[in-house]
Design a protein around this motif. Structure first.
Motif, PDB file in Angstrom:
ATOM      1  N   ILE A   1       0.315  -5.528  -2.492  1.00  0.00           N
ATOM      2  CA  ILE A   1       1.018  -4.291  -2.135  1.00  0.00           C
ATOM      3  C   ILE A   1       0.225  -3.087  -2.632  1.00  0.00           C
ATOM      4  O   ILE A   1       0.043  -2.901  -3.838  1.00  0.00           O
TER       5      ILE A   1
ATOM      6  N   VAL B   1       4.152   0.642   3.710  1.00  0.00           N
ATOM      7  CA  VAL B   1       3.928  -0.780   3.415  1.00  0.00           C
ATOM      8  C   VAL B   1       4.907  -1.699   4.135  1.00  0.00           C
ATOM      9  O   VAL B   1       4.733  -2.915   4.117  1.00  0.00           O
ATOM     10  N   SER B   2       5.944  -1.160   4.771  1.00  0.00           N
ATOM     11  CA  SER B   2       6.918  -2.029   5.430  1.00  0.00           C
ATOM     12  C   SER B   2       6.322  -2.615   6.708  1.00  0.00           C
ATOM     13  O   SER B   2       5.371  -2.079   7.283  1.00  0.00           O
TER      14      SER B   2
ATOM     15  N   THR C   1      -3.824  -1.618  -5.936  1.00  0.00           N
ATOM     16  CA  THR C   1      -2.898  -2.639  -5.435  1.00  0.00           C
ATOM     17  C   THR C   1      -2.289  -3.377  -6.616  1.00  0.00           C
ATOM     18  O   THR C   1      -2.794  -3.291  -7.744  1.00  0.00           O
TER      19      THR C   1
ATOM     20  N   GLY D   1      -0.733  -5.849  10.741  1.00  0.00           N
ATOM     21  CA  GLY D   1      -1.311  -4.572  11.161  1.00  0.00           C
ATOM     22  C   GLY D   1      -2.401  -4.760  12.196  1.00  0.00           C
ATOM     23  O   GLY D   1      -2.430  -4.073  13.232  1.00  0.00           O
TER      24      GLY D   1
ATOM     25  N   ASP E   1       6.535   0.001   9.449  1.00  0.00           N
ATOM     26  CA  ASP E   1       5.527   1.055   9.316  1.00  0.00           C
ATOM     27  C   ASP E   1       4.159   0.576   9.780  1.00  0.00           C
ATOM     28  O   ASP E   1       3.442   1.276  10.501  1.00  0.00           O
ATOM     29  N   VAL E   2       3.780  -0.609   9.349  1.00  0.00           N
ATOM     30  CA  VAL E   2       2.449  -1.131   9.668  1.00  0.00           C
ATOM     31  C   VAL E   2       2.300  -1.354  11.173  1.00  0.00           C
ATOM     32  O   VAL E   2       1.265  -1.016  11.766  1.00  0.00           O
TER      33      VAL E   2
ATOM     34  N   SER F   1      -1.349  -1.520   5.636  1.00  0.00           N
ATOM     35  CA  SER F   1      -0.447  -1.041   4.584  1.00  0.00           C
ATOM     36  C   SER F   1      -1.118  -0.172   3.535  1.00  0.00           C
ATOM     37  O   SER F   1      -0.430   0.410   2.702  1.00  0.00           O
ATOM     38  N   SER F   2      -2.427  -0.038   3.566  1.00  0.00           N
ATOM     39  CA  SER F   2      -3.115   0.775   2.551  1.00  0.00           C
ATOM     40  C   SER F   2      -2.898   2.271   2.745  1.00  0.00           C
ATOM     41  O   SER F   2      -3.172   3.045   1.829  1.00  0.00           O
TER      42      SER F   2
END
Length: 476
Positions: free
Chosen positions: A420, A455-456, A311, A12, A459-460, A450-451
């Motif tokens: 995660i 989370v993929s 998490t 990220g 996506d990040v 991812s927060s």
């Protein structure tokens, strides 16, 4: 915008830095990573004999705007020649299994599979499909995955398939995870089309526009289901780091933990163990709880909301066996929580990516994933767990589930603490509130990673890009 400091050198933070460095408005990009390596959970072991083992994400999906965006980045970084594609016709794409009541069950991969009663389900899934199209649209602003699927497709499918799927993606409990935040396409399909099936057939609404580059166009033409890289997925962050290292405006720092940050007249003062950095804007790719401990007391409402994002810890065990030891061929199998809370699933790594096997001799590589939302209940506190116990649990699962009686010839055990984030019910409200606080108080701060928004890997990376575009007011 003179200087931007990126906190966190996982994928990220690296993605945000990559897009920041493309814009000449930014005169300096500083990347601060607390550990000795960049890449975060994108972590590959390359043995001297040529074998590659993934300790985090492995196959990356090419579909959708976020998938195209990642492939465009891969293209720009010169990694197209390293791609290992897996097509939809590949056995790893067609064969995915569930382990229920002591047996492996292949999940239907074609429409014809919906017509028959296939264990572990008690009736043809076609009944669930027909029922779904007749269910009224829900009126809740959010719902757990289990509740959502139970209402639309039936409790059995939620208890077995969705429970397993959420464990495979989030290592989480579908009875707590938010459908709106974890799987937005499902939520949007119901809201816009009144049905998941109609949403799949007609589309659930317009998404972000990302024109496909040559590699993304190739992925469509060749019908890729997923892809990896010849030297493992860690090649992606390594290539970003190499690219950034060639830019004189970018300053990369490993082994540089942030102690705390404080407001300054021109932005922020970042306090390190051996000095301070002054910056105009911070892009935080840190885990939510880590960021919360670094912010000043004046950000208390934001600090509290960051701390509320939970998490889970996942144990990852890579195993190598001599010869071909699998009783079935496919991507792997997942395990519903009712079957075994501690064991999330087993990935048959050698099937989708045989190129990662060692070149000489035939071997089978597996990855066993354990714990997640059930880690402490099953294994105890992460600090007290012994690697040998995790290894024994993993090899026992391979023996019981796959009938493998030989011992592995090589193994690697990793304990990924708090790896995660869990998007529980109402997660979207927390994120809206956080960003609302940042905007109302004119904080020079962007949240990525991812927060927050997925989370993929795709996506990040994509949300790192959109955060930079919002900051700079221009496409990157």
């Amino acid at each position: 915008m003179r200087s931007v400091t990126v906190l966190g050198g996982g994928i990220g933070g690296l993605a945000a830095s990559y897009y920041l460095a493309k814009n000449p408005q930014v005169t300096k990009v500083i990347v601060l990573e607390s550990s000795s390596r960049f890449g975060g959970w994108l972590w590959s072991t390359r043995r001297s004999d040529g074998a590659v083992f993934e300790h985090g994400p492995r196959g990356i999906r090419p579909s959708g705007a976020v998938g195209r965006n990642t492939l465009n980045m891969v293209d720009e970084l010169g990694l197209a020649g390293e791609i290992l594609p897996v097509t939809y016709s590949h056995v790893a794409s067609k064969n995915r299994y569930l382990y229920v009541k002591g047996q492996l069950h292949r999940m239907p991969s074609r429409i014809s599979g919906l017509l028959w009663t296939l264990p572990p389900f008690s009736r043809p899934l076609l009944f669930n499909v027909v029922k779904e199209m007749l269910v009224k649209k829900g009126n809740k602003e959010d719902e757990t995955m289990h509740s959502f699927v139970s209402r639309r497709l039936g409790k059995e499918l939620a208890d077995i398939a969705v429970d397993s799927f959420c464990r495979g993606v989030f290592a989480g409990d579908c009875r707590k995870l938010s459908v709106r935040s974890c799987f937005p396409p499902l939520f949007n399909a119901e809201q816009r089309r009144g049905s998941l099936i109609l949403g799949m057939l007609l589309g659930s609404g317009p998404g972000p526009m990302v024109p496909p580059g040559p590699l993304a166009q190739r992925s469509v033409k060749e019908s890729w289901a997923q892809w990896s890289l010849r030297r493992g997925v860690e090649s992606l962050p390594e290539a970003i780091v190499e690219h950034l290292g060639q830019n004189k405006r970018v300053h990369l720092h490993r082994d540089t933990p942030v102690k705390h940050v404080s407001p300054s007249a021109s932005g922020w003062t970042i306090h390190l163990e051996d000095g301070v950095i002054h910056t105009d804007h911070i892009v935080s790719a840190l885990p939510a709880k880590t960021l919360s401990s670094a912010l000043p007391a004046s950000c208390q409402p934001l600090i509290q909301q960051l701390q509320d994002i939970s998490t889970v810890t996942v144990a990852v065990v890579n195993l190598e066996y001599e010869g071909s030891i699998l009783p079935v061929m496919g991507f792997g199998h997942l395990v519903p929580s009712a079957e075994d809370q501690g064991l999330l699933g087993i990935v048959y790594d050698s099937v989708p990516f045989p190129q990662h096997n060692r070149p000489d001799g035939h071997t089978t590589r597996l990855t066993v994933m354990m714990g997640g939302a059930w880690f402490q209940e099953v294994f105890g506190t992460p600090e007290d767990v012994k690697e040998v116990d995790l290894l024994n649990r993993a090899t026992e699962a391979v023996r019981c589930h796959l009938g493998v009686t030989t011992e592995p010839t090589w193994s690697w055990v990793g304990l990924h603490k708090d790896c995660i984030p869990q998007y529980y019910l109402g997660h979207f409200k927390k994120i809206e509130s956080m960003r609302g606080f940042i905007k109302e108080n004119n904080l020079p701060l962007s949240l990525v990673g991812s927060s927050y928004d997925g989370v993929s890997v795709n996506d990040v990376i994509f949300h790192g890009r959109t955060a930079v575009e919002k900051l700079l007011g221009a496409e990157v």
